[in-house]
Enzyme design. Structure first.
Site, short mmCIF file in Angstrom:
data_model
loop_
_atom_site.label_atom_id
_atom_site.label_comp_id
_atom_site.label_asym_id
_atom_site.label_seq_id
_atom_site.Cartn_x
_atom_site.Cartn_y
_atom_site.Cartn_z
N GLY A 17 55.68 34.54 -8.18
CA GLY A 17 56.49 33.93 -7.59
C GLY A 17 57.82 34.71 -6.82
O GLY A 17 57.84 34.44 -5.53
N LYS A 18 58.07 35.80 -7.42
CA LYS A 18 59.10 36.63 -6.69
C LYS A 18 58.38 37.52 -5.51
O LYS A 18 59.06 37.78 -4.55
CB LYS A 18 59.80 37.46 -7.78
N CYS A 66 56.56 44.36 -11.65
CA CYS A 66 56.17 43.54 -12.51
C CYS A 66 55.78 42.16 -11.94
O CYS A 66 56.52 41.30 -12.20
CB CYS A 66 57.37 43.39 -13.80
N ALA A 67 54.82 41.95 -11.35
CA ALA A 67 54.85 40.84 -10.42
C ALA A 67 54.23 39.84 -10.77
O ALA A 67 54.59 38.70 -10.12
CB ALA A 67 53.86 41.36 -9.01
N GLY A 68 53.47 39.89 -11.82
CA GLY A 68 52.76 38.45 -12.09
C GLY A 68 53.90 37.46 -12.65
O GLY A 68 54.57 37.62 -13.34
N PRO A 69 53.44 36.12 -12.51
CA PRO A 69 52.31 35.76 -11.63
C PRO A 69 52.54 35.35 -10.21
O PRO A 69 51.69 34.78 -9.59
CB PRO A 69 52.26 34.16 -12.41
N GLU A 98 50.63 44.48 -11.52
CA GLU A 98 50.23 43.66 -12.52
C GLU A 98 49.27 44.04 -13.19
O GLU A 98 48.14 44.22 -12.64
CB GLU A 98 50.05 42.39 -11.81
N CYS A 116 64.73 37.50 -17.97
CA CYS A 116 64.96 35.97 -17.86
C CYS A 116 65.42 35.66 -19.43
O CYS A 116 64.72 34.97 -20.24
CB CYS A 116 63.65 35.05 -17.58
N ASP A 163 61.38 43.15 -12.50
CA ASP A 163 61.78 41.93 -13.44
C ASP A 163 60.75 41.93 -14.73
O ASP A 163 59.64 41.49 -14.81
CB ASP A 163 61.24 40.58 -12.37
#
Length: 457
Positions: free
Chosen positions: A283-284, A278-281, A303, A396, A343
């Site tokens: 940062g990780k 779940c890569a967007g946007p 993404e 989060c 994430d």
């Protein structure tokens, strides 16, 4: 807290404009009319109106503060206006929220808060509505913030704290549930969530150290992440290391999530095949890509949104990261990954301080739909990780349904081994009783990130 009176500039027409308050009003209007995000609208307005220094800080305080405190402000406005919020003209309501926010939550003098707000209404809507605004604001100024809380807040303990610190009650209850036996910390948790957060930078591994980044930016090295630097404020996008791609803006909690994935013990060797599902946007993915690059490994980043996938590409340029524009639940990727990060999309209740209007947009009904998505993504990750590999699940949000509930379901369904994730955030105190980790703004100064490491037998 920034204190201002009637800070104004002349636009050349002979009419003095209160530019900081106008910018703040325009942010509130964009949020109300277009469902815009305040943190995306404000920087552009500050640049367009050429505001900097104390004026920019004051506009930021007003815009973000009024968005965060909207529930409390609206309750006061309704009482003083003697009519529902829905019956108040939108442009007038925006200014009333700014005015009441100044009265209750800043050190702006009452006369300045009222008169400047009335001037804004008069300039746009005429004398009649200006008179209405004047009456509402004068009534609001007759009580202290503490008196308004005493007058308007619910009588139950959670409801009262929710009102005092400007949270919907269901979110305050979710925080209380997540705190568990330490629910007495709810006041501190809500107060921290209601405060403007510090800016956190991440130093790109292999490019710059946190120590070097702190020296260049005048910041302070982070407490827990070896890549974190804290800034007091300002526009981080204007910093040279950020412009040059040596650093990025990323909450320290998110840095700890990415690092935890790399520290999790595997059964068998690490073959350097990693996945951010779940890569967007991005940062990780950028932090993981930097760490993978040091050892010559690669990261796949998934993404589904083309726009967000492009952000991932830009954020991870020159790193060993391959971006796939697919749905993580049906990615079509070849299984056998050593490490997989999930994430997951979530309610974002743990980052409300960074998205000031979000608390008033989210609804309790959002949770069930997101939990379904989270379970599906975690199931896909289990299929993609190799036996002996690790899936790190994070959100989060501290909401129990999105955190321990999703993890417990996956452990039961797939026979996963739940690792003690506390060992993967070395040096971070007070993260809960395990095996998962819950970060909190009031304890750690981070977003309220949850993370749990799961190993496939």
């Amino acid at each position: 807290m920034v204190t201002r009176g009637a800070a104004r500039c002349n636009d050349g027409s002979g009419v003095k404009r209160d530019e900081p308050r106008i910018v703040a009003r325009d942010v509130l209007r964009a949020v109300r009319e277009r469902d815009a995000y305040a943190n995306l609208v404000l920087p552009g307005l500050l640049r367009d109106r050429k505001l900097s220094g104390r004026d920019a800080a004051f506009a930021t305080e007003l815009a973000y503060g009024a968005c965060r405190a909207q529930g409390l402000l609206d309750a006061v406005i309704e009482r003083c206006a003697k009519r529902p919020i829905a019956e108040i003209d939108g442009p007038v309501l925006d200014v009333l929220r700014l005015g009441v926010y100044q009265l209750l939550r800043t050190r702006t003098g009452a006369h300045a808060a009222v008169s400047t707000s009335v001037d804004l209404v008069r300039a746009e809507s005429g004398g009649g509505k200006a008179g209405f605004a004047n009456a509402v604001l004068r009534r609001a100024s007759e009580k202290t913030p503490e008196q308004w809380v005493e007058t308007l807040s619910p009588t139950d303990p959670v409801g009262r704290l929710a009102f005092e610190f400007a949270h919907p009650k269901w979110i305050a209850q979710a925080f209380s549930d997540a705190l568990g036996v330490r629910a007495s910390e709810l006041r501190d948790a809500l107060a921290a969530d209601d405060a403007r957060p510090a800016v956190h930078l991440v130093a790109r591994p292999g490019e710059i150290t946190a120590e070097e980044l702190a020296v260049i930016t005048g910041g302070e090295q982070g407490k827990y992440s070896p890549y974190a630097v804290y800034l007091d404020g300002g526009d981080p996008g204007q910093l040279e290391p950020v412009r040059d791609g040596l650093a990025g803006v990323q909450d320290e909690g998110s840095q700890l999530v990415a690092r935890a994935l790399t520290l999790a013990p595997l059964d068998g060797p690490d073959n350097g095949r990693w996945l951010d599902l779940c890569a967007g946007p991005g940062g990780k993915a950028a932090l993981l890509g930097g760490l993978a690059d040091i050892d010559g490994w690669r990261l796949d980043a998934v993404e589904p949104s083309p726009h967000r996938a492009e952000l991932v590409r830009k954020t991870t340029r020159n790193l060993p990261v391959d971006v796939h524009v697919v749905d993580g639940r049906t990615s079509g990727l070849t299984p056998g990954y050593d490490r997989v990060l999930v994430d997951a999309p979530c309610t974002g209740l743990g980052a409300l301080r960074r998205r000031p209007e979000a608390r008033w947009r989210r609804k309790p009904s959002d949770v069930a739909e997101l939990v379904t998505l989270q379970r599906e993504l975690l199931a896909a990750a289990v299929d993609l990780v190799r036996p002996g590999g690790v899936v790190l699940y994070s959100t989060c949000s501290p909401h129990l349904s999105e955190t321990v509930g999703v993890v417990a379901d996956a452990v039961r369904r797939f026979g996963l081994e739940q690792l003690d994730t506390r060992a993967l955030v070395p040096g971070v105190p007070d993260v809960g009783d395990g095996p998962g980790v819950q970060l909190w703004p009031h304890r750690h100064g981070t977003d309220a990130m949850f993370l749990a490491a799961l190993r496939r037998p």
